[in-house]
Scaffold this motif. Structure first.
Motif, PDB file in Angstrom:
ATOM      1  N   ASN A  44      16.940  15.617  28.978  1.00 32.60           N
ATOM      2  CA  ASN A  44      16.616  14.309  28.409  1.00 32.60           C
ATOM      3  C   ASN A  44      15.158  14.224  27.976  1.00 32.60           C
ATOM      4  O   ASN A  44      14.813  13.478  27.064  1.00 32.60           O
ATOM      5  CB  ASN A  44      16.930  13.201  29.430  1.00 32.60           C
ATOM      6  CG  ASN A  44      18.413  13.133  29.729  1.00 32.60           C
ATOM      7  OD1 ASN A  44      19.226  13.354  28.821  1.00 32.60           O
ATOM      8  ND2 ASN A  44      18.773  12.852  30.975  1.00 32.60           N
ATOM      9  N   LYS A  45      14.286  14.968  28.611  1.00 27.48           N
ATOM     10  CA  LYS A  45      12.863  15.000  28.292  1.00 27.48           C
ATOM     11  C   LYS A  45      12.480  16.388  27.782  1.00 27.48           C
ATOM     12  O   LYS A  45      13.136  17.381  28.098  1.00 27.48           O
ATOM     13  CB  LYS A  45      12.034  14.649  29.535  1.00 27.48           C
ATOM     14  CG  LYS A  45      12.214  13.214  30.002  1.00 27.48           C
ATOM     15  CD  LYS A  45      11.381  12.947  31.250  1.00 27.48           C
ATOM     16  CE  LYS A  45      11.575  11.520  31.758  1.00 27.48           C
ATOM     17  NZ  LYS A  45      10.766  11.263  32.963  1.00 27.48           N
ATOM     18  N   PRO A  46      11.364  16.538  27.027  1.00 24.11           N
ATOM     19  CA  PRO A  46      10.959  17.867  26.493  1.00 24.11           C
ATOM     20  C   PRO A  46      10.315  18.745  27.567  1.00 24.11           C
ATOM     21  O   PRO A  46       9.123  19.047  27.534  1.00 24.11           O
ATOM     22  CB  PRO A  46       9.968  17.509  25.381  1.00 24.11           C
ATOM     23  CG  PRO A  46       9.405  16.189  25.783  1.00 24.11           C
ATOM     24  CD  PRO A  46      10.486  15.452  26.517  1.00 24.11           C
ATOM     25  N   ASP A  47      11.123  19.132  28.567  1.00 25.41           N
ATOM     26  CA  ASP A  47      10.653  20.020  29.637  1.00 25.41           C
ATOM     27  C   ASP A  47      11.306  21.400  29.558  1.00 25.41           C
ATOM     28  O   ASP A  47      11.246  22.180  30.515  1.00 25.41           O
ATOM     29  CB  ASP A  47      10.970  19.400  31.011  1.00 25.41           C
ATOM     30  CG  ASP A  47      10.221  18.079  31.210  1.00 25.41           C
ATOM     31  OD1 ASP A  47       9.096  17.984  30.683  1.00 25.41           O
ATOM     32  OD2 ASP A  47      10.769  17.189  31.891  1.00 25.41           O
ATOM     33  N   GLY A  48      11.923  21.720  28.423  1.00 28.80           N
ATOM     34  CA  GLY A  48      12.660  22.984  28.303  1.00 28.80           C
ATOM     35  C   GLY A  48      11.858  24.105  27.637  1.00 28.80           C
ATOM     36  O   GLY A  48      10.644  24.018  27.465  1.00 28.80           O
TER      37      GLY A  48
END
Length: 892
Positions: A44-48
């Motif tokens: 859901n958040k840009p943590d990838g």
């Protein structure tokens, strides 16, 4: 997109929690990241890490840095969703799981409680303390472990004792077997030798009988030829008589014809008589023509009979002398023994040659005898057409002469022999023998070397000017300090001699560079005369030598003479092969007549240098200098079939093959002289005779590489071909260990031949480990960047080593083509310096010889021509054994 069954009720589209992060499953299946099932999750958040694509393969689509991939275990382990984001159903499932977990823990707690209560009751009943009970239990455990260890040790001892007994028994059995085998082999060998001796005796008897039969046959043929001669003479006389009678009849007929024509009588009778006469004339003409043909055939027959007579006599004499050759061809064991006994046979042949010399010395041959010698020489050389041409021109018939070698060559040798000189018999082995003092040797002493009339004396050469010497401006200081190699750019011969033999300076590196490269512009005889000119200093003249006092001039003279003697000593020791018989004789005369008067102590030094150089035969000179005799060579791995008739190079093991190839090629490399490396003699047809050793090593390289390709290609089955690939790769690895780069490239070119390279199925049959080893030593000999990797590896290794000669030859051609030999009539000495650097590298690896012992039979086979095939024939054989577009199963 493939979904796995082992995902524990997780599907694409389900939400999942990973270490406090939440997202949606977008992909379940295999990926290029590793083995097993992987989960592709959109966060859901840009943590990838990615956008759904990994290693250029797209698995799902999402925004950048919103995608992540995890293995199945990690994804499921961290898949708990936080309580705040759970649904009602998810909360119920979570409560159920927690209840189950708590019930399991309560059960375990109750069990442990019961065990503890039981143990406390036992302790109270026995009245002991807990500590004592625990100590007893520990002791019991330790005793049990010790007993187990003792049992294990006993078992190990028994096993070791049993093994030692077995090894002793096997050693004794092996000893007995070795003794039995050796005894059996020796007995068999003795029997074979006795059988061979009997067979040889029988063959000798048969040869003697054949001799007798040939002699009787020769006598019968002689008689037949005499009878044929008599019949031919009789037939010729008859033909002559017939021709005379026919000519007289023709004359009578012509007279009658004229009478009839003159008479004006007409009638049928006259016409008929004329026709009859004309028919008779035609018949007589035909008979004459036929008789002429018969005479021509008889003459040809007579010539054929003469030639037959001479050829029969030669063949009979050859058959008498060639019985040994026939016997050797039939029995190769005798040939092997004869090769080992060659030194004894040499002495016998030398004795025959000496007897022919004594016969020739008694009488001076006349012109007819000299023509006979020339025809005999052409007969031995196999040039019969030239012999027949001399017979036709001179009208002198050739008389067959039986000599061990050409009489013409012996006469030439008598003309150039001299005292205390090793006489080269020009035999195939190249051995030399010491010749006794003869009166004929004095002929060579009268030969005097002279220079051309146009030649300028060294002492008459003008002082330094741009017309006779050019010095590099950047190296003027080096020139003034006596460092001449890098400073002199252009010069003439006289100035070179001046600087080589300088009164104050003695640049040994400059002398070495000159001696290794002077053959391109100067002959050895010319150089010697220039050195003599330099030695003969003109007397002191105050007018000409204004810069010198008489005392200074004397010291100047001493310096020049001393340095000229030193130059001669270096020349003799380094390059004795430059001195031919005439030049060596003139050198001795110069030492005895001139140097003896000025420097009597230095005579012995020069004469001993000559003796040392002469005493070193070509074979001993080839061995190089610094060979560690204290270290023994490695033991030879002798094949079992070495002494059999069917011995082949394929029976030799790879390591021993590498050693024998290294020994042979290094022996050829040691023979190379500096004079062979100048003027590109190896590549020019007119100068190839000046570089025989370079051409020999090139030809042997090509022959061996074709032989390797033939050994691989000629095998019919796939296994045999793959085994040959493995064999030669092993040979290459052992050659690389020996630092033999020349033979290494030979093996690579053999394996990399087009006929071998196309065999894909055989390549596949060879394991990858062997191809990796092949690639490693193929990379070292890669020709990219001017053989950079090869040059680096050669610099790293220490002698003994065998460099690849082709690299040096390309460097020499590049230097000789890139810069001219002369500029404005002056010698380009900068070019000589570049050539010297390459030749010095070649000579560097000639100083140390390999510590290897040759095997006679293997060396004999290697020195012969190994293969008579070319690229086309090899390619055809490869197509036969492995045709195009055939499956692997269809091959043998």
């Amino acid at each position: 997109m493939t979904e796995s069954d082992s995902t524990q009720n997780k599907k694409v589209g389900d939400q999942i929690g990973i270490n406090g992060k939440s997202g949606v499953i977008k992909y379940i299946g295999k990926t290029k990241l590793g083995d097993g099932v992987w989960y592709g999750i959109e966060l859901n958040k840009p943590d990838g890490d990615n956008n759904g694509t990994v290693k250029k393969t797209k698995y799902f689509e999402c925004e950048p840095k919103h995608g992540i991939f995890l293995p199945e275990k990690e994804a499921l382990a961290s898949s708990e969703i936080p309580l705040e984001k759970m649904n009602h159903e998810q909360l119920l499932e979570r409560l159920g799981k927690e209840k189950m977990r708590l019930s399991k823990k309560s059960r375990k707690f109750e069990q442990t409680k019961e065990i503890f209560e039981k143990k406390t009751k036992l302790i109270k009943e026995k009245g002991g303390s807990c500590e004592k009970i625990l100590k007893r239990e520990e002791k019991k455990r330790e005793s049990k472990t010790l007993k187990k260890k003792i049992k294990q040790l006993k078992k190990q001892r028994k096993e070791k004792f049993y093994r030692t007994e077995q090894t002793e028994i096997t050693i004794e059995n092996l000893k007995d077997e070795i003794v039995r085998n050796t005894v059996e082999y020796l007995t068999k060998r003795e029997k074979d030798l006795s059988v061979q001796q009997s067979e040889i005796e029988v063959q000798i008897e048969l040869e003697n009988e054949k001799k007798k039969n040939l002699q009787s046959h020769f006598e019968i043929e002689k008689k037949k030829l005499e009878n044929l001669k008599q019949t031919i003479l009789m037939e010729e006389n008859e033909v002559k008589k017939i021709t005379k009678i026919r000519n007289e009849e023709i004359k009578q007929i012509e007279e009658e014809k004229k009478k009839l024509i003159n008479s004006n009588t007409r009638g049928s009778s006259l016409q008929q008589s004329i026709i009859e006469l004309e028919d008779k004339i035609n018949k007589y003409n035909r008979q004459i023509f036929n008789n002429q043909k018969k005479i021509q055939t008889l003459q040809k027959r007579r010539k054929m009979q003469r030639n037959m007579k001479t050829e029969i006599s030669k063949e009979n004499k050859k058959k008498k002398s060639q019985w040994v050759a026939r016997l050797m061809n039939s029995r190769p064991e005798l040939l092997h023994l004869r090769e080992k006994m060659r030194p004894v046979l040499k002495n016998q042949s030398f004795g025959r040659l000496r007897t022919t010399e004594k016969i020739l010395d008694k009488n001076i041959p006349n012109s007819e005898e000299i023509l006979q010698f020339i025809m005999q020489h052409y007969e031995i050389e196999g040039k019969k057409q030239l012999r027949d041409f001399i017979e036709e021109v001179t009208g002198i018939e050739y008389e067959y002469q039986e000599h061990p070698e050409s009489v013409l060559i012996t006469l030439i040798r008598l003309a150039i022999q001299k005292d205390n000189r090793i006489w080269d018999l020009t035999q195939e082995t190249g051995e030399t023998l010491q010749v006794e003092n003869n009166e004929e040797m004095e002929v060579n002493r009268n030969i005097v070397l002279t220079l051309d009339e146009d030649d300028v004396n060294v002492w008459e050469e003008p002082e330094n000017n741009p017309k006779n010497i050019v010095v590099d401006e950047e190296m003027i200081n080096d020139y003034k300090n006596g460092k001449l190699l890098n400073s002199i750019h252009l010069t003439n011969v006289n100035k070179l001699i001046e600087h080589l033999i300088h009164p104050r300076f003695h640049d040994e590196e400059f002398i070495q560079a000159f001696l290794m490269t002077y053959h391109e512009f100067l002959k050895p005889e010319h150089l010697f005369l220039k050195v003599v000119q330099r030695y003969r200093i003109p007397p002191y003249d105050p007018k000409k030598n204004e810069n010198f006092t008489e005392r200074q001039y004397q010291s100047f003279k001493i310096g020049i003479q001393r340095n000229s003697i030193n130059f001669l000593e270096i020349w003799i020791t380094e390059q004795i092969f430059d001195f031919g018989p005439v030049l060596l004789n003139s050198l001795r005369n110069f030492i005895q007549n001139e140097i003896k008067q000025d420097w009597p102590k230095d005579i012995q030094m020069l004469l001993q240098a000559i003796k040392r150089a002469q005493a070193k035969t070509p074979k001993k000179r080839q061995q190089g200098g610094n060979l560690a005799q204290s270290i023994p060579p490695p033991d030879c791995i002798i094949p079992k079939s070495l002494f059999s008739i069917n011995f082949k190079l394929g029976d030799v093991k790879p390591i021993e093959m590498a050693r024998q190839l290294t020994f042979m090629f290094h022996e050829l490399y040691l023979k190379i002289q500096p004079s062979e490396l100048v003027n590109q003699a190896w590549s020019k047809s007119k100068l190839k005779h000046k570089a025989p050793n370079v051409i020999n090593i090139i030809n042997k390289f090509n022959d061996c590489s074709i032989y390797i390709a033939e050994q691989i290609v000629s095998k019919e089955t796939l296994k045999q071909r793959s085994a040959q690939f493995v064999r030669w790769i092993k040979v290459g690895t052992h050659i690389r260990e020996l630092n033999n780069f020349d033979s290494l490239l030979m093996v690579i070119s053999g394996i990399n031949n087009s006929s071998c390279k196309r065999m894909k199925h055989t390549h596949e049959d060879v394991s990858k480990t062997y191809w990796k080893t092949y690639d490693t030593f193929a990379e070292t000999m890669n020709n990219s960047q001017g053989y950079k990797s090869y040059r680096d590896s050669l610099d790293e290794c220490e002698p003994p080593a065998l460099p690849y000669l082709g690299v040096y030859l390309t460097d020499l051609t590049f230097i000789s083509d890139g810069s001219p030999s002369k500029i404005e009539g002056l010698i380009n000495f900068s070019k000589r310096k570049l050539l010297y650097n390459v030749i010095r590298e070649i000579r560097k690896y000639q100083k140390v010889k390999y510590n290897l012992s040759p095997i006679h039979q293997i060396q004999q086979l290697l020195k012969k021509q190994l293969s008579d095939k070319n690229e086309k024939t090899l390619y055809q054989i490869s197509l036969q054994n492995e045709p195009r577009n055939t499956p692997k199963n269809a091959l043998k």
